[in-house]
Design a protein around this motif. Structure first.
Motif, PDB file in Angstrom:
ATOM      1  N   GLY A  86       0.802  -1.216   0.000  1.00 48.06           N
ATOM      2  CA  GLY A  86       0.000   0.000   0.000  1.00 48.06           C
ATOM      3  C   GLY A  86       0.836   1.268   0.000  1.00 48.06           C
ATOM      4  N   PHE A  87       0.138   2.376   0.117  1.00 52.69           N
ATOM      5  CA  PHE A  87       0.748   3.696   0.095  1.00 52.69           C
ATOM      6  C   PHE A  87       0.313   4.475   1.321  1.00 52.69           C
ATOM      7  N   PHE A  88       1.210   5.362   1.791  1.00 48.52           N
ATOM      8  CA  PHE A  88       0.757   6.319   2.788  1.00 48.52           C
ATOM      9  C   PHE A  88       1.418   7.654   2.532  1.00 48.52           C
ATOM     10  N   LEU A 108      13.559   3.205   9.941  1.00 48.52           N
ATOM     11  CA  LEU A 108      12.382   2.349   9.813  1.00 48.52           C
ATOM     12  C   LEU A 108      11.646   2.610   8.499  1.00 48.52           C
ATOM     13  N   LEU A 109      11.469   3.874   8.168  1.00 45.48           N
ATOM     14  CA  LEU A 109      10.800   4.236   6.913  1.00 45.48           C
ATOM     15  C   LEU A 109      11.574   3.711   5.702  1.00 45.48           C
ATOM     16  N   LEU A 110      12.890   3.865   5.730  1.00 44.27           N
ATOM     17  CA  LEU A 110      13.694   3.421   4.591  1.00 44.27           C
ATOM     18  C   LEU A 110      13.751   1.902   4.480  1.00 44.27           C
ATOM     19  N   GLU A 111      13.634   1.213   5.618  1.00 42.12           N
ATOM     20  CA  GLU A 111      13.608  -0.255   5.594  1.00 42.12           C
ATOM     21  C   GLU A 111      12.276  -0.792   5.084  1.00 42.12           C
ATOM     22  N   LYS A 112      11.181  -0.116   5.429  1.00 43.23           N
ATOM     23  CA  LYS A 112       9.855  -0.642   5.127  1.00 43.23           C
ATOM     24  C   LYS A 112       9.175   0.016   3.936  1.00 43.23           C
ATOM     25  N   CYS A 113       9.740   1.108   3.429  1.00 42.98           N
ATOM     26  CA  CYS A 113       9.061   1.879   2.391  1.00 42.98           C
ATOM     27  C   CYS A 113      10.000   2.237   1.241  1.00 42.98           C
ATOM     28  N   VAL A 114       9.396   2.518   0.121  1.00 40.40           N
ATOM     29  CA  VAL A 114      10.088   3.119  -1.007  1.00 40.40           C
ATOM     30  C   VAL A 114       9.576   4.555  -1.068  1.00 40.40           C
ATOM     31  N   VAL A 115      10.476   5.505  -0.955  1.00 38.71           N
ATOM     32  CA  VAL A 115      10.065   6.906  -1.000  1.00 38.71           C
ATOM     33  C   VAL A 115       9.801   7.283  -2.446  1.00 38.71           C
ATOM     34  N   ILE A 116       8.596   7.703  -2.716  1.00 30.66           N
ATOM     35  CA  ILE A 116       8.211   8.113  -4.057  1.00 30.66           C
ATOM     36  C   ILE A 116       8.444   9.596  -4.235  1.00 30.66           C
ATOM     37  N   LYS A 117       8.082  10.382  -3.219  1.00 32.92           N
ATOM     38  CA  LYS A 117       8.246  11.820  -3.323  1.00 32.92           C
ATOM     39  C   LYS A 117       8.269  12.443  -1.940  1.00 32.92           C
ATOM     40  N   LEU A 118       9.152  13.411  -1.760  1.00 34.76           N
ATOM     41  CA  LEU A 118       9.185  14.263  -0.568  1.00 34.76           C
ATOM     42  C   LEU A 118       8.978  15.689  -1.035  1.00 34.76           C
ATOM     43  N   ILE A 119       8.126  16.403  -0.359  1.00 39.13           N
ATOM     44  CA  ILE A 119       7.873  17.796  -0.701  1.00 39.13           C
ATOM     45  C   ILE A 119       8.150  18.644   0.516  1.00 39.13           C
TER      46      ILE A 119
END
Length: 124
Positions: A86-88, A108-119
């Protein structure tokens, strides 16, 4: 989600103060969680919480080093609120990107997620 404590509440009924995601959305969690979670979690220091609220967050492993309540919401999402596929998207404190106390959450975020965009929407 929180509700105000009333005189009828006791320490033994404390868990009823917190929103029970698994109970309220049984069908969603039977399928692995939400497809997408979008939010603007509350910001603020843990100091505004009661000792019981702090203990609850610690027991669920939603307590972090930042002393910011928004970190608890990030940890909630990563703990299964959103599906693995999913996405958050959250509006979060800018400090997540550079403040030392946010280091564990960044990891934790980098281990569990793929960063699509930071604004970055504003100056620090």
């Amino acid at each position: 989600m929180w509700r105000k404590r009333t005189p009828k509440d006791s320490a033994s009924s404390f868990s009823s103060i917190f929103f029970d995601w698994n109970n309220e959305f049984k069908g969603v969690f039977a399928k692995g969680g939400f497809d997408i979670v979008i939010g603007n979690p509350p910001y603020g220091r843990y100091g505004v919480l009661s000792d019981e609220q702090k203990d609850y967050l610690k027991s669920k492993k939603y307590w972090g080093k930042t002393a910011d309540i928004s970190e608890s919401f990030i940890r909630l999402v990563l703990d299964g609120l959103v599906k693995k596929e999913g996405f958050f998207s959250f509006i979060i404190p800018k400090g997540l990107s550079y403040v030392k106390s946010w280091g564990d959450t960044r990891k934790l975020l980098l281990e569990k997620c793929v960063v699509i965009k930071l604004i970055d929407a504003s100056k620090a």
